[in-house]
Design an enzyme around this catalytic site. Structure first.
Site, PDB file in Angstrom:
ATOM      1  N   GLU A  72      21.481  51.062  -7.281  1.00  0.00           N
ATOM      2  CA  GLU A  72      20.269  51.464  -7.021  1.00  0.00           C
ATOM      3  C   GLU A  72      19.428  50.135  -6.751  1.00  0.00           C
ATOM      4  O   GLU A  72      18.692  50.103  -5.733  1.00  0.00           O
ATOM      5  CB  GLU A  72      19.843  52.594  -7.624  1.00  0.00           C
ATOM      6  CG  GLU A  72      20.558  54.060  -7.378  1.00  0.00           C
ATOM      7  CD  GLU A  72      21.662  54.110  -8.512  1.00  0.00           C
ATOM      8  OE1 GLU A  72      22.168  53.056  -9.009  1.00  0.00           O
ATOM      9  OE2 GLU A  72      22.100  55.363  -8.647  1.00  0.00           O
ATOM     10  N   LYS A  98      30.661  50.406  -4.436  1.00  0.00           N
ATOM     11  CA  LYS A  98      30.983  49.930  -5.716  1.00  0.00           C
ATOM     12  C   LYS A  98      32.605  50.258  -5.578  1.00  0.00           C
ATOM     13  O   LYS A  98      32.767  51.470  -5.971  1.00  0.00           O
ATOM     14  CB  LYS A  98      30.493  50.345  -7.041  1.00  0.00           C
ATOM     15  CG  LYS A  98      30.961  49.732  -8.282  1.00  0.00           C
ATOM     16  CD  LYS A  98      30.187  50.480  -9.232  1.00  0.00           C
ATOM     17  CE  LYS A  98      30.049  49.445 -10.227  1.00  0.00           C
ATOM     18  NZ  LYS A  98      29.159  50.328 -11.638  1.00  0.00           N
TER      19      LYS A  98
END
Length: 116
Positions: A72, A98
């Site tokens: 984030e 990811k």
């Protein structure tokens, strides 16, 4: 308005909360979407009149080298860096994927999207 996009920019980086992620790293994918008025550059055919996708890749690369716990944070920092470089741009969206997250579930990736 138009959209300048970078899709599927791949990195090996060291983001994550788990010790193994900090040591071994992992595979990350970055997508960047920048809303921009393309009228001027379409008529002038001049790179200086638009958002340069190579600059977007350079910004992402510089931010991906900074180790962080959360993707984030990475996404937000990339979006803010793009906005700082192109203050006249409109909406900026940065997605960080990811791959092979260290979880027990079978999945392709986990992702976050920052919008500035």
């Amino acid at each position: 308005m138009g959209l300048v996009q970078v899709k599927g920019l791949m990195f090996h980086a060291f983001h994550g909360c788990h010790p193994s992620e900090k040591e071994v790293g992992g595979r990350f994918e970055v997508d960047i979407d920048v809303t921009v008025d393309l009228k001027k550059s379409a008529y002038t055919d001049n790179l200086a009149d638009t958002v340069d996708y190579v600059v977007l890749m350079d910004i992402a690369s510089a931010e991906m080298k900074k180790r962080r716990d959360l993707i984030e944070t990475v996404a937000q920092d990339i979006a803010e860096a793009v906005k700082a470089h192109y203050p006249l741009s409109g909406l900026i969206e940065v997605t960080i994927k990811k791959h092979a997250a260290p979880v027990i579930y079978d999945l392709n990736y986990v992702a976050v999207k920052a919008v500035v």
